[in-house]
Design a protein around this motif. Structure first.
Motif, short mmCIF file in Angstrom:
data_model
loop_
_atom_site.label_atom_id
_atom_site.label_comp_id
_atom_site.label_asym_id
_atom_site.label_seq_id
_atom_site.Cartn_x
_atom_site.Cartn_y
_atom_site.Cartn_z
N LEU A 146 3.30 1.17 -14.71
CA LEU A 146 2.85 0.76 -13.30
C LEU A 146 3.71 1.42 -12.28
CD1 LEU A 146 1.21 -0.77 -11.25
CD2 LEU A 146 2.92 -2.54 -11.64
N LEU A 147 5.20 1.45 -12.63
CA LEU A 147 6.01 1.91 -11.47
C LEU A 147 6.00 3.63 -11.40
CD1 LEU A 147 9.21 -0.03 -11.95
CD2 LEU A 147 7.33 -0.44 -10.42
N ASP A 148 5.53 4.43 -12.61
CA ASP A 148 5.69 5.64 -12.49
C ASP A 148 4.23 5.81 -11.78
OD1 ASP A 148 7.61 5.87 -13.99
OD2 ASP A 148 6.76 6.18 -16.16
N THR A 149 3.38 5.23 -12.08
CA THR A 149 2.01 5.64 -11.29
C THR A 149 2.30 5.41 -9.48
OG1 THR A 149 0.77 4.56 -13.18
CG2 THR A 149 -0.54 4.71 -10.95
N VAL A 150 2.97 4.33 -9.34
CA VAL A 150 3.19 4.24 -7.85
C VAL A 150 4.03 5.34 -7.21
CG1 VAL A 150 4.53 2.70 -6.15
CG2 VAL A 150 3.06 1.55 -7.97
N ARG A 151 5.14 5.67 -8.28
CA ARG A 151 5.90 6.94 -7.78
C ARG A 151 5.02 8.11 -7.60
NH1 ARG A 151 10.64 5.85 -5.21
NH2 ARG A 151 11.96 4.84 -6.75
N ALA A 152 4.25 8.22 -8.61
CA ALA A 152 3.43 9.46 -8.61
C ALA A 152 2.49 9.52 -7.38
CB ALA A 152 2.36 9.60 -9.90
N GLU A 153 2.07 8.54 -6.78
CA GLU A 153 1.28 8.35 -5.73
C GLU A 153 2.19 8.61 -4.28
OE1 GLU A 153 -1.30 5.00 -5.58
OE2 GLU A 153 -2.16 5.71 -7.67
N GLY A 154 3.27 8.59 -4.41
CA GLY A 154 4.11 8.60 -3.25
C GLY A 154 4.57 7.56 -2.49
N ARG A 155 4.22 6.60 -3.22
CA ARG A 155 4.46 5.10 -2.59
C ARG A 155 5.77 4.60 -2.86
NH1 ARG A 155 1.01 1.06 -4.20
NH2 ARG A 155 -0.21 2.41 -6.15
N THR A 156 6.26 3.54 -2.11
CA THR A 156 7.28 3.02 -2.44
C THR A 156 7.01 1.26 -2.36
OG1 THR A 156 8.08 2.86 -0.16
CG2 THR A 156 9.22 4.24 -1.64
N ALA A 157 6.09 0.85 -1.96
CA ALA A 157 5.50 -0.41 -1.86
C ALA A 157 4.39 -0.73 -2.76
CB ALA A 157 5.27 -1.06 -0.37
N LEU A 158 4.60 -1.81 -3.56
CA LEU A 158 3.40 -2.20 -4.67
C LEU A 158 2.42 -3.17 -3.84
CD1 LEU A 158 5.70 -1.21 -6.42
CD2 LEU A 158 4.87 -2.89 -8.13
N THR A 159 1.40 -2.94 -4.00
CA THR A 159 0.11 -3.86 -3.70
C THR A 159 0.46 -5.29 -4.24
OG1 THR A 159 -1.60 -3.20 -5.38
CG2 THR A 159 -1.51 -1.86 -3.33
N ALA A 160 -0.26 -6.36 -3.77
CA ALA A 160 -0.35 -7.36 -4.38
C ALA A 160 -0.80 -7.74 -5.80
CB ALA A 160 -1.15 -8.72 -3.40
N PRO A 161 -1.98 -6.98 -6.25
CA PRO A 161 -2.33 -6.99 -7.53
C PRO A 161 -1.39 -6.11 -8.34
CG PRO A 161 -4.20 -6.45 -6.06
CD PRO A 161 -3.22 -6.56 -5.33
N GLU A 162 -0.84 -5.10 -8.01
CA GLU A 162 0.32 -4.58 -8.85
C GLU A 162 1.45 -5.44 -8.84
OE1 GLU A 162 -0.41 0.11 -7.50
OE2 GLU A 162 0.73 -1.10 -6.29
N GLY A 163 1.61 -6.23 -7.81
CA GLY A 163 2.78 -7.27 -7.94
C GLY A 163 2.58 -8.34 -9.10
N LYS A 164 1.06 -8.54 -9.09
CA LYS A 164 0.83 -9.58 -10.18
C LYS A 164 0.95 -9.11 -11.51
CE LYS A 164 -2.62 -13.15 -11.48
NZ LYS A 164 -2.35 -12.95 -12.91
N VAL A 165 0.89 -7.78 -11.69
CA VAL A 165 0.96 -6.98 -13.08
C VAL A 165 2.40 -7.37 -13.56
CG1 VAL A 165 0.90 -5.10 -14.32
CG2 VAL A 165 -1.01 -5.48 -12.67
N ILE A 166 3.20 -7.12 -12.45
CA ILE A 166 4.94 -7.25 -12.50
C ILE A 166 5.18 -8.66 -12.90
CG2 ILE A 166 7.04 -7.04 -11.90
CD1 ILE A 166 6.22 -4.49 -10.86
#
Length: 717
Positions: free
Chosen positions: A12-32
């Motif tokens: 998940l974090l690799d995907t977020v990084r690849a998109e150039g983001r530093t903040a996760l969305t709420a659904p991504e937060g739920k995955v974690i």
């Protein structure tokens, strides 16, 4: 299981990084959250209004709707949250309003949908708290817990610990906030599920430990009830870049280099001079006049002889091994001379000169650090007054000498504070094992010194003034190894520094420098002194006082007013006044006049002769249920100050010879004669102060705090 969760989060974090983001969305937060067992409400992502209505219907009760956008960090600010929505029509209206608000707030933001979430219970039995983690610049990953909801940033009732925490440490955090009693249940409300809440803390701390690239985690609010603890919202923020790695040394390497620094056989003075008023002359004179028995080698390319000793053009010309090179040359010449020190194989360089990072010359300081690392030279300084190692008769400084040997090691980041330490030591006749300046701390710092002084048999107490820590975790590790053997006192300057103003979460905003320092120094077992004089008095007094064997403190006073103030001081310092049992009360009453007062304080009144003081002190030392004595003396002609001091010291010594040692502190109120009486008592193992009821009890409180941290008294760290 642990491997599966880390793989899930890593992907998940690799995907977020690849998109150039530093903040996760709420659904991504739920995955974690799901991967780490962090309890969150049931929720679904709705990409259109019909999906939102269907999701709400499946939950079958009121829901919360939240905008889901990787570009909108603060959902409430954007009007992107609606709470307590029930029924299809209300869900449709809320969905459309949230999306409209988000478009108005950030027209270019990507909107992935709306999160439909179960509404968590509210009421008398539920409490809103915050659980989070931040990356502190000093201590690294730090987990936080405190009151949640809208009051979190107003009350700032938050406590911090180094991550990761174990279950017991997490549970202890619940009792470390001011509102701890609320969590246990007040005014008819039931207490929350403490283990469930502690598990939320522990799991968050493990998450940020496993993934250092996570800069912040914010669970706010967490709704804690008697049935559990569920995070209503989870926010995860990634770091912008990787932190700079500091060079580290093993414990064995630190002890080896520190031994040669603090117990040198040979010292070279680079910039030694025959000219009075020069730093190089002062250092040479102090080394020679101080009686240092090792070799002293002056280095100066323009002299053949300095103070009767052969001078060398370069340190490389000095015969044999050299343990320490003391620099007394201008900053611009240090780098070249340090290269020669490195080629000579000298393990330690003491850099007295200023003109480095403290004046903005960061590149010059970086240059000398690189040279030292290349040659394996440890640097003390630059920008320091030097150092004293009294048991070696070593005075490597341009300041006034000091040679009273004792068990206190003192360090300071500031030269001015270092000289205040020196003056205090001289005035109070405090015996020291070392006084060390740290200055810019380009290399050697507090954890190196703690590691050495923790093993040094000549040191019984360590006191450190610091403005910052380069590596908070290394300091904590060194402190934890040292505290079980001897007290560590710290004066941390900058208590009023502003907190993190641009933090991306509630937790980040709450993690002000001093709040984190305060909790983590306590976690490490360090005694934090509120001021300079307090630090010095703790350092002077703690080695004098025996370790208490229990919590029962008894006050014996000749003045009722002092007794009241001493009682306040006992409470203020976290000590416990003993509840005097009937038989002990009767025993005290045998020695005091009818108009006196037993109980605690024991008020013997001011007109009593020395025999009354002696009898009551003797009883306090004799009864095994009493663990510490606080004496309040009032100057009278019936019992003059020195008579009181002599009686007290004699009785304490008698019991000491019988193997009965209890901490005894005294407050002496009176004319100037009480000053001499206090010094007499101090010299004989009774910590005594004139004109103050607060200071002796504060010292006793510091001794108790150390005893608990060292595991010598119940409570532990």
């Amino acid at each position: 299981m642990a491997e599966d969760r880390t793989l899930t989060v890593r992907a998940l974090l690799d995907t977020v990084r690849a998109e150039g983001r530093t903040a996760l969305t709420a659904p991504e937060g739920k995955v974690i959250a799901d991967a780490y067992g962090i309890a969150v409400p049931g929720e679904e992502l709705a990409t259109d209004v019909d999906a939102a209505v269907a999701a709400a219907a499946r939950f079958g009760k009121p829901v919360v709707l939240k905008i889901v956008s990787p570009d909108i960090l603060h959902k409430t600010d954007a009007g992107g949250v609606v709470v307590g929505v029930e029924g299809a029509a209300a869900v449709r209206e809320a969905f459309c309003r949230i999306v409209k608000n988000a478009r108005a707030y950030a027209p270019d933001a990507r909107v992935e949908g709306v999160q439909v979430q179960e509404l968590l219970p509210t009421g008398a039995d539920s409490q809103e708290v915050i659980v989070g983690a931040v990356t502190d610049p000093t201590f690294g990953k730090v987990v936080a817990f405190g009151l949640g909801g809208v009051l979190v940033e107003v009350l700032k009732d938050v406590t911090f610990r180094l991550a990761p925490v174990d279950p017991d440490e997490a549970l202890g955090m619940l009792d470390s906030i001011g509102a701890a009693e609320v969590l246990r249940g007040v005014r008819g409300a039931r207490g929350v599920d403490r283990w469930a809440l502690a598990e939320q803390i522990r799991r968050v701390s493990q998450l940020v430990t496993d993934f250092p690239e996570i800069a912040e985690v914010d669970l706010n609010p967490v709704i804690a009830t008697p049935e559990g603890a569920v995070a209503a919202d989870i926010r995860v923020i990634l770091a912008e870049g990787a932190p700079r790695q500091r060079r580290t040394y093993t414990r064995e390497q630190i002890l080896a280099s520190m031994k040669r620094l603090m117990q040198p056989r040979s010292v070279a003075v680079i910039g030694a001079s025959n000219e009075q008023g020069k730093i190089g002359n002062s250092v040479m004179r102090n080394l020679i006049d101080g009686g240092f028995s090792g070799e002293i080698h002056p280095v100066n390319p323009k002299a053949d002889d300095i103070l009767g000793r052969k001078a060398y053009k370069s340190v490389t010309d000095v015969p044999g091994e050299v343990d320490v090179a003391v620099f007394a040359i201008p900053a611009k010449f240090v780098a070249a001379a340090l290269e020669e020190v490195g080629r000579k194989g000298i393990p330690n360089a003491v850099l007295i000169p200023s003109g480095f990072a403290e004046t903005g010359e960061h590149e010059l300081q970086a240059e000398i650090v690189a040279i030292a690392e290349r040659h394996g030279v440890r640097l003390l300084g630059p920008n320091i007054y030097g150092y004293y190692s009294t048991w070696q008769d070593l005075c490597a400084t341009f300041c006034t000498p000091y040679d009273v040997k004792g068990g206190v090691a003192l360090t300071s980041q500031s030269g001015g504070i270092g000289m205040a330490i020196l003056g205090f030591a001289r005035t109070t006749k405090t015996g020291v094992s070392a006084i060390v300046g740290l200055g810019n701390k380009s290399d050697l710092d507090e954890d190196d010194l703690l590691t050495w002084f923790g093993e040094d048999p000549n040191t019984q107490c360590i006191a450190m003034h610091l403005e910052d820590l380069k590596d908070g975790r290394a300091f904590v590790e060194a402190a934890r190894a040292t505290v079980p053997k001897k007290p560590v006192v710290v004066l941390k300057a900058g208590r009023t520094a502003a907190g993190a103003k641009a933090a991306g979460s509630h937790t980040g905003a709450l993690a002000g420098d001093d709040a984190v320092y305060d909790d983590i120094l306590r976690q490490a077992g360090v005694i934090r002194a509120p001021g300079l004089n307090d630090m010095l008095e703790y350092a002077r007094a703690l080695p004098v006082l025996p370790t208490p064997q229990g919590d029962n403190v008894v006050i014996i006073t000749g003045a009722g007013g002092s007794g009241v103030l001493l009682s306040d001081a006992v409470t203020d310092n976290g000590l416990r006044l003993m509840e005097i049992p009937d038989d002990l009360d009767a025993a005290f009453r045998q020695f005091i006049p009818p108009f006196g007062a037993a109980g605690n304080p024991v008020d013997i009144t001011g007109g009593e002769p020395p025999s009354t003081y002696e009898a009551t002190i003797r009883l306090g030392l004799e009864d095994p249920r009493i663990h510490a004595l606080v004496l309040g003396y009032w100057h009278t002609i019936v019992t003059p100050p020195m008579v009181f001091a002599e009686v007290t010291a004699r009785v304490v010594e008698e019991f000491r010879e019988r193997g009965i040692e209890k901490p005894v502190v005294a407050s002496l109120a009176g004319d100037v004669e009480v000053e001499e009486a206090c010094q007499y008592l101090f010299d004989r193992g009774v910590v005594a102060y004139p004109y103050t009821t607060e200071k002796p009890v504060a010292v006793l409180g510091a001794k108790y705090r150390w005893a608990r941290a060292a595991g010598l008294l119940g409570g532990g760290r």
